[in-house]
Design an enzyme around this catalytic site. Sequence first.
Site, PDB file in Angstrom:
ATOM      1  N   ASP A  84      64.595  57.425 -39.729  1.00 29.24           N
ATOM      2  CA  ASP A  84      63.640  56.340 -39.950  1.00 29.24           C
ATOM      3  C   ASP A  84      64.305  54.989 -39.677  1.00 29.24           C
ATOM      4  OD1 ASP A  84      61.046  55.537 -40.764  1.00 29.24           O
ATOM      5  OD2 ASP A  84      61.814  54.971 -42.723  1.00 29.24           O
ATOM      6  N   GLU A  99      63.150  57.133 -34.736  1.00 31.70           N
ATOM      7  CA  GLU A  99      61.896  56.456 -35.104  1.00 31.70           C
ATOM      8  C   GLU A  99      62.027  55.040 -34.542  1.00 31.70           C
ATOM      9  OE1 GLU A  99      59.637  53.787 -36.439  1.00 31.70           O
ATOM     10  OE2 GLU A  99      60.963  53.924 -38.167  1.00 31.70           O
ATOM     11  N   ASP A 105      52.132  56.856 -42.335  1.00 38.02           N
ATOM     12  CA  ASP A 105      51.822  55.467 -42.693  1.00 38.02           C
ATOM     13  C   ASP A 105      50.530  54.960 -42.056  1.00 38.02           C
ATOM     14  OD1 ASP A 105      53.958  54.919 -44.388  1.00 38.02           O
ATOM     15  OD2 ASP A 105      55.285  54.318 -42.755  1.00 38.02           O
TER      16      ASP A 105
END
Length: 498
Positions: free
Chosen positions: A297, A345, A399
């Site tokens: 991430d 990511e 998200d």
Amino acid sequence: MKLERNSGILLHPTSLPDSPVCGSFGKPAREWLNELAAFGIGVWQFLPLAPTDSLGSPYSSPSSFALNPWFLDQNDLVRDGFLANNLEDFSSANDCFKNRVDFHLANSKVKSLRFSLVDDWYKQNRTIQEEFEIWCSKQFWLDDHSIFMELKIQNNDLPWWEWPEEYACRDKKELENWKKNNQKELLGHKLLQWHLDRQWQSIRELAKNLGIYLFGDVPFYVSKDSADVWGNRSLFSILTNSDTFLQSGVPPDYFSETGQLWGNPVYRWSRHKASRYRWWRKRISRHLEQVDFLRLDHFRALEAFWAIPGKDKTAENGLWLPSPGKQILSLIKKDCCGSLPLIAEDLGLVTSKVEKLRDDYELAGMKILQFAFDGNLDNPYLPENIKEENWIVYTGTHDNSTSLGWWREMDQGRKEQLRERIFDYENFTSWELIRIGMETKAKLFVAPMQDLLNLDDSCRLNKPGTTENNWSWRLPRNDLNIRDALKKYGDLAKANKR
């Protein structure tokens, strides 16, 4: 990422059905894997498996190495002889939690299991006890984690910097005395982690036998209120008085005039370098024991990170500082015998230097279809602009809105841009976006389970910037649409030779 063309589903274990409180590493996970295999779906992606914060987020965990005890399957513990068969019923009587995770109930379950496991531990044979002791001796993080979690309990869940000084500052003599007086409590926390590890390794073995890849996730930063920071303060931007010197976030942009302030302490990279990035390498190694490949991430912070003064309340006054991403990735690659099973990511503000770091290590990046249709023909998320294979294409992530929710909120002008791409424009379903994604050249396509069921935004998993109704969605129990959706998805994947 050594992976042939494939398709996967994003579903966190908490969302699995057919168990009290939330999904578990027992029967719910086994049944899920068998369903995926039955319909030819080759990848299961999930969020970090770590314990959550008080709001249920696995991205702000009290530990970078522990597993979330919510996932411990009590029925398997009974089956394997670790618990007596007189367990409390943890099913929620509140209808509003029927398809939601009840965080309070989940924590109550963990407390009950922890006490029961300790009570029954001394009945176990010596072979089992030795197996546990050997496992504990190999987990360098376990002592700090267990002490931290128990001190949190004994200090009314206050953050570590508000504990009594001797514990906040890890006074060796005081901690040793405390440990002697809390051996039973510490045993409980260690048993939770051992059993979680045993149950997850069983799930991993099943996935391997079924030919399903497990796709994990690791946050870039760690929470200040964590065993990691408490036990390794020198590795983080923490002052001697426990205040944060520099904190994490991202600068102001089109979406936010003040940027995003995350509040985690940034890394003190000079200290990591002195140990050849040992903590980071052990962290990635621990995660790769659990999964086949791992999403990193906020990958862009491996090239440079936005550092904000610790006392600031917005992210406006930060500055970009360099990160040692090349050194870290090179060492991890060496640790992994020349392979690098990481996914970048690479969303948000990504520079050419970030792209070069990703490409130099041949990491797959991410493409989100919900970001594609803004009228810009050069938009990198447009399906026709995904020209290479080394990508993972998503309808949306955890998200984002669900695809149906995204469509309903989209203005008419943007909708018109998709008219020629959609088979049934007047009756849009999320399957339109799934089909578009599967037709790209990307080696892997992933859709959230909510999109397979064509669910609206009442079922989204997380809405960034909000604190209510996040991380708690669950698959409805006994929903006959689930198997139909999995079959349709598997058939579509086969038609696109995934």
